[in-house]
Write a protein that holds these residues in place. Sequence first.
Motif, mmCIF file in Angstrom:
data_model
loop_
_atom_site.group_PDB
_atom_site.id
_atom_site.type_symbol
_atom_site.label_atom_id
_atom_site.label_comp_id
_atom_site.label_asym_id
_atom_site.label_seq_id
_atom_site.Cartn_x
_atom_site.Cartn_y
_atom_site.Cartn_z
ATOM 1 N N LYS A 191 -38.429 6.417 16.541
ATOM 2 C CA LYS A 191 -39.504 5.584 15.970
ATOM 3 C C LYS A 191 -40.686 5.481 16.931
ATOM 4 O O LYS A 191 -41.849 5.544 16.521
ATOM 5 N N ILE A 192 -40.377 5.314 18.206
ATOM 6 C CA ILE A 192 -41.439 5.209 19.211
ATOM 7 C C ILE A 192 -42.216 6.522 19.308
ATOM 8 O O ILE A 192 -43.459 6.533 19.357
ATOM 9 N N LEU A 193 -41.500 7.632 19.310
ATOM 10 C CA LEU A 193 -42.166 8.932 19.376
ATOM 11 C C LEU A 193 -42.967 9.214 18.110
ATOM 12 O O LEU A 193 -44.047 9.814 18.173
ATOM 13 N N ASP A 194 -42.461 8.789 16.970
ATOM 14 C CA ASP A 194 -43.212 8.953 15.717
ATOM 15 C C ASP A 194 -44.522 8.175 15.779
ATOM 16 O O ASP A 194 -45.587 8.680 15.370
ATOM 17 N N LYS A 195 -44.457 6.952 16.301
ATOM 18 C CA LYS A 195 -45.660 6.120 16.400
ATOM 19 C C LYS A 195 -46.673 6.748 17.356
ATOM 20 O O LYS A 195 -47.885 6.766 17.080
ATOM 21 N N LYS A 232 -55.132 16.872 11.873
ATOM 22 C CA LYS A 232 -54.230 16.934 10.727
ATOM 23 C C LYS A 232 -52.838 17.377 11.187
ATOM 24 O O LYS A 232 -52.701 18.149 12.132
ATOM 25 N N ILE A 233 -51.875 16.861 10.494
ATOM 26 C CA ILE A 233 -50.492 17.236 10.806
ATOM 27 C C ILE A 233 -50.232 18.634 10.248
ATOM 28 O O ILE A 233 -50.382 18.880 9.050
ATOM 29 N N THR A 234 -49.847 19.540 11.109
ATOM 30 C CA THR A 234 -49.614 20.921 10.699
ATOM 31 C C THR A 234 -48.188 21.117 10.198
ATOM 32 O O THR A 234 -47.301 20.282 10.443
ATOM 33 N N HIS A 235 -48.009 22.249 9.523
ATOM 34 C CA HIS A 235 -46.674 22.581 9.023
ATOM 35 C C HIS A 235 -45.687 22.778 10.176
ATOM 36 O O HIS A 235 -44.532 22.357 10.093
ATOM 37 N N ILE A 261 -42.120 20.824 10.866
ATOM 38 C CA ILE A 261 -40.847 21.513 11.064
ATOM 39 C C ILE A 261 -40.245 21.159 12.416
ATOM 40 O O ILE A 261 -39.035 20.901 12.532
ATOM 41 N N HIS A 262 -41.071 21.108 13.462
ATOM 42 C CA HIS A 262 -40.543 20.922 14.813
ATOM 43 C C HIS A 262 -40.182 19.469 15.116
ATOM 44 O O HIS A 262 -39.084 19.188 15.617
ATOM 45 N N CYS A 263 -41.103 18.562 14.821
ATOM 46 C CA CYS A 263 -40.866 17.166 15.221
ATOM 47 C C CYS A 263 -40.898 16.185 14.061
ATOM 48 O O CYS A 263 -40.991 14.973 14.281
ATOM 49 N N GLY A 264 -40.814 16.680 12.851
ATOM 50 C CA GLY A 264 -40.760 15.785 11.705
ATOM 51 C C GLY A 264 -42.106 15.269 11.249
ATOM 52 O O GLY A 264 -42.166 14.498 10.289
ATOM 53 N N GLY A 265 -43.170 15.645 11.933
ATOM 54 C CA GLY A 265 -44.507 15.216 11.513
ATOM 55 C C GLY A 265 -44.686 13.713 11.490
ATOM 56 O O GLY A 265 -45.350 13.156 10.616
ATOM 57 N N GLY A 266 -44.088 13.020 12.460
ATOM 58 C CA GLY A 266 -44.185 11.570 12.511
ATOM 59 C C GLY A 266 -43.165 10.862 11.634
ATOM 60 O O GLY A 266 -43.247 9.645 11.434
ATOM 61 N N ASN A 267 -42.212 11.622 11.134
ATOM 62 C CA ASN A 267 -41.210 11.046 10.232
ATOM 63 C C ASN A 267 -39.785 11.312 10.732
ATOM 64 O O ASN A 267 -38.830 11.260 9.963
#
Length: 239
Positions: free
Chosen positions: A157-161, A173-176, A180-186
């Motif tokens: 959660k901290i890394l997503d934030k 912008k969040i790339t594809h 794939i690699h880090c969940g795009g903040g999710n």
Amino acid sequence: MTTIQIVMKLFFFSITVLSFSMCSVDSFTLCSPNSICDIRTITIALKATKAETEAERLLAKARELKAQVKQQQDDLHDSIMAKKKVQDSHTDEIIAELFPPNDSEGTCDLVARLRSKRLASDLLLQVVHRLHERTRVLEKKEPDLEPFTPRLIEAAKILDKEFLTQKSECGGKITHAEIIHCGGGNMAELLSDKAKDLAREYDEQFQKRQESFYDAAKKKHSRDEVDERGWKDGDAWNP
């Protein structure tokens, strides 16, 4: 030798030749002068023998194919288990690095380790799956590892934030590839959903095993009562 004796010998010789000519050469049956070969009976017997031989050949072929299929299934199973063993060993090494023996159990330290390792999302999902196996599925369970999955989710959660904040401040912008690699903040949600799915699947399987055990015990109880009371006692079927 008289003429009559000579005639009689020629007569019996003619009958013998005629009898042999009426026999089938393929049947290997010798007929006496006083009998006639039944060619149809011999032919039917030969066909029956041939059919029996063909059936035995087909059965042997079927057994051979069945053995081949079983061997292929065993080889496939062994290959899958070998690959899983290698994967589990690698995942266990990552778990040991994320949660070392001298771990302070603080979220910040775990966040720092995740940040430095930059583990991909599929690998973190493997970590969650492996932790589930080691704490609930394997015969030798490790209950001390149960807090690891919730801690991993909190760190994610901290890394997503951090990731979303950086994207917002920089207007990127969040790339594809980032999805794939880090969940795009999710990532935290992905890990949480994975843990919930595994727990639900485990609970459902456990419930099925319990029901199967109960049904087996119930049937055994009914059979025991029937054996004890006799087949004519209808109450034995209503425990």
